[in-house]
Design a protein around this motif. Structure first.
Motif, PDB file in Angstrom:
ATOM      1  N   HIS A 120       0.762  -1.102   0.011  1.00 51.86           N
ATOM      2  CA  HIS A 120       0.062  -0.173  -0.075  1.00 51.86           C
ATOM      3  C   HIS A 120       0.822   1.207  -0.129  1.00 51.86           C
ATOM      4  CE1 HIS A 120      -3.046  -2.813   0.315  1.00 51.86           C
ATOM      5  NE2 HIS A 120      -3.056  -2.962   1.802  1.00 51.86           N
ATOM      6  N   LYS A 121       0.684   1.967  -1.036  1.00 52.92           N
ATOM      7  CA  LYS A 121       1.704   3.124  -1.168  1.00 52.92           C
ATOM      8  C   LYS A 121       0.763   4.307  -0.896  1.00 52.92           C
ATOM      9  CE  LYS A 121       4.210   6.362  -3.157  1.00 52.92           C
ATOM     10  NZ  LYS A 121       5.661   6.976  -2.472  1.00 52.92           N
ATOM     11  N   ALA A 122       1.249   5.280  -0.159  1.00 53.28           N
ATOM     12  CA  ALA A 122       0.359   6.564   0.454  1.00 53.28           C
ATOM     13  C   ALA A 122       0.745   7.651  -0.756  1.00 53.28           C
ATOM     14  CB  ALA A 122       0.960   7.019   1.663  1.00 53.28           C
ATOM     15  N   THR A 123      -0.387   7.869  -1.063  1.00 51.07           N
ATOM     16  CA  THR A 123      -0.335   9.263  -1.951  1.00 51.07           C
ATOM     17  C   THR A 123      -0.420  10.578  -1.091  1.00 51.07           C
ATOM     18  OG1 THR A 123      -2.795   9.246  -2.136  1.00 51.07           O
ATOM     19  CG2 THR A 123      -1.827   7.944  -3.734  1.00 51.07           C
ATOM     20  N   SER A 124      -1.073  10.423   0.080  1.00 50.69           N
ATOM     21  CA  SER A 124      -0.920  11.535   0.723  1.00 50.69           C
ATOM     22  C   SER A 124      -0.904  11.134   2.317  1.00 50.69           C
ATOM     23  CB  SER A 124      -2.145  12.549   0.607  1.00 50.69           C
ATOM     24  OG  SER A 124      -3.363  12.067   0.933  1.00 50.69           O
ATOM     25  N   ILE A 125      -0.354  11.663   3.278  1.00 50.87           N
ATOM     26  CA  ILE A 125      -0.257  11.194   4.504  1.00 50.87           C
ATOM     27  C   ILE A 125      -0.694  12.619   5.454  1.00 50.87           C
ATOM     28  CG2 ILE A 125       1.481   9.713   4.350  1.00 50.87           C
ATOM     29  CD1 ILE A 125       3.599  11.601   5.406  1.00 50.87           C
ATOM     30  N   THR A 126      -1.371  12.150   6.573  1.00 48.97           N
ATOM     31  CA  THR A 126      -1.620  13.130   7.513  1.00 48.97           C
ATOM     32  C   THR A 126      -0.996  12.990   8.819  1.00 48.97           C
ATOM     33  OG1 THR A 126      -3.997  12.829   6.563  1.00 48.97           O
ATOM     34  CG2 THR A 126      -3.862  13.995   8.934  1.00 48.97           C
ATOM     35  N   VAL A 127      -0.514  14.085   9.083  1.00 50.24           N
ATOM     36  CA  VAL A 127       0.570  14.401  10.386  1.00 50.24           C
ATOM     37  C   VAL A 127      -0.080  15.311  11.292  1.00 50.24           C
ATOM     38  CG1 VAL A 127       2.656  13.815   9.060  1.00 50.24           C
ATOM     39  CG2 VAL A 127       1.874  16.037   9.371  1.00 50.24           C
ATOM     40  N   GLN A 128       0.302  14.826  12.593  1.00 47.86           N
ATOM     41  CA  GLN A 128      -0.241  15.852  13.665  1.00 47.86           C
ATOM     42  C   GLN A 128       0.830  16.071  14.428  1.00 47.86           C
ATOM     43  OE1 GLN A 128      -2.859  13.721  16.651  1.00 47.86           O
ATOM     44  NE2 GLN A 128      -4.293  15.747  16.416  1.00 47.86           N
ATOM     45  N   CYS A 129       0.937  17.207  15.170  1.00 40.27           N
ATOM     46  CA  CYS A 129       1.676  17.956  15.962  1.00 40.27           C
ATOM     47  C   CYS A 129       1.586  17.293  17.134  1.00 40.27           C
ATOM     48  CB  CYS A 129       1.748  19.489  15.982  1.00 40.27           C
ATOM     49  SG  CYS A 129       2.905  20.102  17.316  1.00 40.27           S
ATOM     50  N   ARG A 130       2.600  16.920  18.239  1.00 45.78           N
ATOM     51  CA  ARG A 130       2.215  16.281  19.783  1.00 45.78           C
ATOM     52  C   ARG A 130       1.941  17.376  20.327  1.00 45.78           C
ATOM     53  NH1 ARG A 130       7.518  14.149  18.085  1.00 45.78           N
ATOM     54  NH2 ARG A 130       7.465  11.813  17.581  1.00 45.78           N
ATOM     55  N   SER A 131       2.398  18.597  20.254  1.00 43.92           N
ATOM     56  CA  SER A 131       2.043  19.714  21.417  1.00 43.92           C
ATOM     57  C   SER A 131       0.917  20.448  21.178  1.00 43.92           C
ATOM     58  CB  SER A 131       3.338  20.725  21.273  1.00 43.92           C
ATOM     59  OG  SER A 131       4.613  20.044  21.288  1.00 43.92           O
ATOM     60  N   CYS A 132       0.567  20.917  19.873  1.00 42.69           N
ATOM     61  CA  CYS A 132      -0.609  21.753  19.677  1.00 42.69           C
ATOM     62  C   CYS A 132      -1.553  20.825  19.075  1.00 42.69           C
ATOM     63  CB  CYS A 132      -0.429  23.042  18.977  1.00 42.69           C
ATOM     64  SG  CYS A 132       0.347  22.575  17.127  1.00 42.69           S
ATOM     65  N   LYS A 133      -1.370  19.591  18.595  1.00 37.99           N
ATOM     66  CA  LYS A 133      -2.341  18.997  17.905  1.00 37.99           C
ATOM     67  C   LYS A 133      -2.883  19.346  16.501  1.00 37.99           C
ATOM     68  CE  LYS A 133      -2.455  16.350  21.452  1.00 37.99           C
ATOM     69  NZ  LYS A 133      -1.521  15.099  21.795  1.00 37.99           N
ATOM     70  N   ALA A 134      -2.175  20.384  16.044  1.00 37.16           N
ATOM     71  CA  ALA A 134      -2.396  20.855  14.810  1.00 37.16           C
ATOM     72  C   ALA A 134      -2.261  19.658  13.479  1.00 37.16           C
ATOM     73  CB  ALA A 134      -1.558  22.001  14.262  1.00 37.16           C
ATOM     74  N   VAL A 135      -3.112  19.654  12.675  1.00 36.26           N
ATOM     75  CA  VAL A 135      -3.091  18.701  11.854  1.00 36.26           C
ATOM     76  C   VAL A 135      -2.884  19.104  10.431  1.00 36.26           C
ATOM     77  CG1 VAL A 135      -4.664  16.800  10.384  1.00 36.26           C
ATOM     78  CG2 VAL A 135      -4.803  17.230  12.973  1.00 36.26           C
ATOM     79  N   GLN A 136      -1.903  18.352   9.544  1.00 36.37           N
ATOM     80  CA  GLN A 136      -1.346  18.771   8.201  1.00 36.37           C
ATOM     81  C   GLN A 136      -1.473  17.511   7.456  1.00 36.37           C
ATOM     82  OE1 GLN A 136       2.156  21.216   7.705  1.00 36.37           O
ATOM     83  NE2 GLN A 136       1.972  21.972   9.591  1.00 36.37           N
ATOM     84  N   THR A 137      -1.950  17.964   5.851  1.00 32.75           N
ATOM     85  CA  THR A 137      -1.943  17.035   4.990  1.00 32.75           C
ATOM     86  C   THR A 137      -0.650  17.084   3.918  1.00 32.75           C
ATOM     87  OG1 THR A 137      -4.243  16.589   5.142  1.00 32.75           O
ATOM     88  CG2 THR A 137      -3.169  15.790   3.146  1.00 32.75           C
ATOM     89  N   LEU A 138       0.421  16.128   3.744  1.00 39.97           N
ATOM     90  CA  LEU A 138       1.336  16.323   3.132  1.00 39.97           C
ATOM     91  C   LEU A 138       1.191  15.408   1.636  1.00 39.97           C
ATOM     92  CD1 LEU A 138       4.062  16.218   5.731  1.00 39.97           C
ATOM     93  CD2 LEU A 138       3.014  18.282   4.819  1.00 39.97           C
ATOM     94  N   ALA A 139       1.605  15.649   0.567  1.00 43.69           N
ATOM     95  CA  ALA A 139       1.506  14.974  -0.527  1.00 43.69           C
ATOM     96  C   ALA A 139       2.732  14.260  -0.670  1.00 43.69           C
ATOM     97  CB  ALA A 139       1.338  15.992  -1.889  1.00 43.69           C
ATOM     98  N   CYS A 140       2.635  12.906  -1.098  1.00 48.11           N
ATOM     99  CA  CYS A 140       3.785  12.050  -1.146  1.00 48.11           C
ATOM    100  C   CYS A 140       4.423  11.933  -2.738  1.00 48.11           C
ATOM    101  CB  CYS A 140       3.517  10.637  -0.785  1.00 48.11           C
ATOM    102  SG  CYS A 140       3.120  10.317   0.926  1.00 48.11           S
ATOM    103  N   LYS A 141       5.458  11.849  -2.951  1.00 49.31           N
ATOM    104  CA  LYS A 141       5.923  11.864  -4.362  1.00 49.31           C
ATOM    105  C   LYS A 141       5.598  10.470  -5.008  1.00 49.31           C
ATOM    106  CE  LYS A 141      10.210  14.825  -3.242  1.00 49.31           C
ATOM    107  NZ  LYS A 141      11.583  14.745  -3.303  1.00 49.31           N
ATOM    108  N   PRO A 142       5.764  10.433  -6.302  1.00 50.88           N
ATOM    109  CA  PRO A 142       4.901   9.264  -6.562  1.00 50.88           C
ATOM    110  C   PRO A 142       5.898   8.127  -7.010  1.00 50.88           C
ATOM    111  CG  PRO A 142       5.455  10.924  -8.361  1.00 50.88           C
ATOM    112  CD  PRO A 142       5.782  11.520  -7.100  1.00 50.88           C
TER     113      PRO A 142
END
Length: 733
Positions: free
Chosen positions: A167-189
């Motif tokens: 299973h290859k990720a096309t986009s991953i979701t990351v979360q900050c441990r401190s402020c719990k902010a969420v970001q979506t990052l695109a993965c290279k093909p």
């Protein structure tokens, strides 16, 4: 939404002037919006070929909502600039193409459902090309050069290894441990990943502490994935230059290209030539990159034998006219190894092997092979290897190997471990790579017995079963085997039995349809004709005979194409008369085998007559019918097959010296003298060990082989008996 390349490069709109052509687009001033518009126009309004009243790609998209198969030649006919963009910058153009197809599909369903938006997944573009690429003439792995990186390439080869899908990720979701902010990052093909920021950029209120360094954790359940599989593509064996190692390249296929191809499959690949830095590379060597190909489309080569040949109507007419020739079999036999003198029966066998019989699927789900296996056994310098070389050159698919340099894993399949992922996967051997072709094994007798046992299943069942390292699977090996071997003593000894000359197990011999004993007799007339033929070959090999050599090359190419056409178009079956004749012949040879076993229980035939021999004659009959493109194997074909089988396998079984078959009158007289010596040495009712008797006779100047023949003759006549597994001899009369 997962597309082909989420990490694409976008351009700011800078404006450009258009011409009166609504499809005009300048690739040097390209914007995403205009590329997207052109792709949508192509899908909605393209009418390739003679389709004047239908919109081929739009209808295909409405019918299959997950993929769209597009011919690059049609895009070039619609807009050459867009086609050039797809060839030179496919990583940027293909995501826009997929986005355009998805938007066209959504607009269609929004209109028919009164504006209701449907949940439509991303459409995958299956891009192929019916014509060679304009920007590149690449057709072989050897042609891949550095200037082709990031461009579209088209190559052919054989799948030799296939890893399990991941299973290859096309986009991953990351979360900050401190402020719990969420970001979506695109993965290279391809094999690329995502770059996770080292710091959190979330705005802070006055007095709040900044987040710690490297604060992000990945949330797998909120990421998006696609299926991805790694394949290993290798050059075709017939395309590898002499003395060179076969090249291979890594393939990365995703989404609907996964789990469609197994090792041994010959494919045409259209993909993006890319690079990555493998884990095996040394640290600090960032400039060195490993090449791989991101698959855009991958298709299995069409036709039986997976041949690359495409026949024109003119060629088909020529083949059918050639098949209707009065003496078609003689014409084909004369084209088999024309530089070899004599050996007419072997040439017939090689021709039958190249054309093959008809494969059959029975109602119970089992299969019967149609491929013919041939063994050439005999003296050295009798052109056995030349027959193998000729067959490997003429067969549409072939692999040539030597028994001494081949192992069981090299012939069948092996399980290897990827150095990067530490994952086990299958890699096919020679019999897998030659699927629907011919495997030529020279020095067959030099193979280790355990390696020969490994190909038992491949020769009869035409499958290779693997159960190693947790991998349990079955591969196809629908191939013919042409093998050459020497007797144990190096030359065929007429004073030995067939069992002693053919030093192979009956389990492997029964899988050969035809077995030839190739001898080099001392005949002055024959030697003179062979010498004249060899001298003519050397004389005509000069530069003054280039025209003749060119004609021979054309004959070989015609024969190769004709063989493939017959294999792909003709599948004969036996007639009623042919069935009755073959049944009668099988009963006859079984009766001979029983009577021979009754006369002498001490000698076992090296090739037992079983149903396999009946099936062998059936395959030979079908092959002879296939040579003339006849749908039915007639009585004439059956008679020719019986004659060939009798002169090959049956003569091989009866060859050599037995108690009832002494080569010549002088040899008979010598054996009779030895019988008298043995009678004088051993009295009636007395015992003597066979070893001691042999030593005494050898001390008198006799040959061990002649002594053994005399003992067999006396045992057959009832004069002596072998006791205790033939180690002790008792004279009873």
């Amino acid at each position: 939404m997962a597309t082909f390349d989420e990490a694409r490069v976008t351009f700011a709109y800078q404006g450009f002037e258009t011409t009166d052509n609504p499809n005009y687009i300048n690739e040097n001033e390209l914007t995403n919006a205009q590329t997207l518009r052109c792709f949508k126009e192509f899908i909605n309004h393209s009418q390739p070929g003679d389709a004047r009243f239908t919109y081929h790609y739009r209808d295909q998209l409405y019918h299959n909502k997950t993929k769209l198969t597009v011919d690059l030649a049609h895009i070039r006919g619609w807009n050459a600039n867009i086609a050039n963009l797809l060839e030179t910058k496919p990583a940027e153009a293909l995501p826009l193409f997929e986005q355009a197809a998805t938007e066209v599909l959504k607009e269609h369903y929004a209109n028919i459902d009164n504006g209701a938006a449907l949940d439509i997944s991303t459409v995958q573009i299956m891009l192929n090309s019916s014509t060679p690429l304009v920007q590149s003439r690449t057709r072989s792995i050897r042609d891949l050069a550095a200037e082709r990186v990031s461009q579209l390439v088209m190559i052919t080869g054989i799948i030799t290894a296939a890893a399990k899908p991941k299973h290859k990720a096309t986009s991953i979701t990351v979360q900050c441990r401190s402020c719990k902010a969420v970001q979506t990052l695109a993965c290279k093909p391809g094999l690329g990943g995502a770059i996770i920021p080292s710091g959190c950029n979330q705005p802070r209120l006055p007095g709040e502490e900044r987040c710690e360094r490297d604060p992000f954790i990945v949330l797998p359940d909120r990421s998006q994935y696609v299926d991805q599989q790694q394949l290993k593509l290798q050059e075709k064996p017939e395309d590898v230059p002499t003395g060179e190692m076969p090249r291979h390249v890594l393939l990365i296929s995703d989404r609907q290209h996964c789990n469609h191809f197994t090792p041994g499959t010959r494919v045409n690949v259209l993909g993006i030539y890319s690079t990555f830095k493998g884990k095996a590379m040394e640290k600090g060597m960032n400039s060195l990159q490993q090449p791989y190909i991101r698959v855009v489309s991958m298709m299995e080569e069409a036709g039986d034998s997976h041949s690359r040949f495409n026949f024109t109507q003119e060629e088909i007419t020529t083949f059918e006219r050639y098949a209707r020739s009065d003496k078609i079999h003689e014409l084909i036999f004369s084209q088999i190894a024309p530089n070899i003198f004599g050996a007419d029966e072997i040439k017939k066998a090689v021709a039958a092997l190249l054309f093959g019989g008809s494969r059959k699927s029975l109602p119970d789900g089992t299969n019967r092979r149609g491929d013919i296996n041939v063994l050439l056994l005999g003296d050295p310098s009798t052109a056995k290897s030349q027959f193998l070389k000729f067959a490997s050159k003429v067969a549409p698919i072939s692999v040539y190997t030597s028994g001494k340099g081949s192992s069981a894993a090299g012939l069948t399949a092996t399980v290897v471990q990827d150095p990067n992922s530490r994952e086990f996967y299958l890699e096919g051997g020679a019999m897998v790579l030659a699927d629907n072709g011919v495997v030529c094994i020279d020095e067959f007798d030099k193979m280790r017995p355990e390696d020969r046992v490994a190909i038992h299943e491949a020769m009869e069942q035409q499958t290779i079963s693997i159960a190693k390292a947790g991998i349990t699977t079955m591969l196809k090996s629908r191939t013919s085997v042409l093998a050459a071997a020497n007797p144990p003593s190096g030359r065929y000894d007429d004073l030995k039995t067939a069992q002693e000359n053919i030093d192979l197990q009956s389990t492997i011999l029964s899988r050969f349809d035809l077995i030839f004993i190739v001898k080099d007799p001392a005949d002055p007339d024959r030697d003179k004709m062979i010498a004249r033929k060899v001298l003519d070959n050397h004389r005509t090999a000069g530069a003054q005979q280039r025209e003749q050599q060119s004609s021979d090359a054309k004959d070989v190419d015609f024969l190769r194409r004709y063989i493939h056409y017959c294999r792909s178009q003709c599948f004969p079956r036996l007639s009623e008369q042919a069935q009755d004749r073959l049944a009668a012949f099988y009963v006859e040879i079984r009766g001979e085998a029983r009577s021979s076993a009754t006369r002498d229980d001490s000698e076992t035939p090296p090739v037992p007559v079983t149903v396999r021999q009946l099936e062998a004659i059936i395959r030979i009959s079908e092959s002879l019918a296939k040579m003339s493109l006849t749908p039915t194997a007639t009585l004439e074909h059956a008679e020719m097959a019986i004659q060939l089988f009798t002169k090959a396998t049956m003569d091989a079984v009866k060859s050599g010296v037995t108690a009832y078959n002494i080569a010549s009158d002088p040899q008979r007289e010598r054996i009779h003298r030895l019988e008298d010596k043995i009678r004088r040495r051993v009295g009636i009712g007395s015992y003597i060990t066979q070893k001691r008797l042999m030593e005494e006779m050898v001390a008198l100047g006799e040959s061990e082989m002649f002594v053994m023949r005399a003992l067999l003759a006396m045992a057959a006549g009832g004069d002596i008996e072998f006791k205790r597994e033939r180690s002790v001899i008792q004279r009873v009369r």
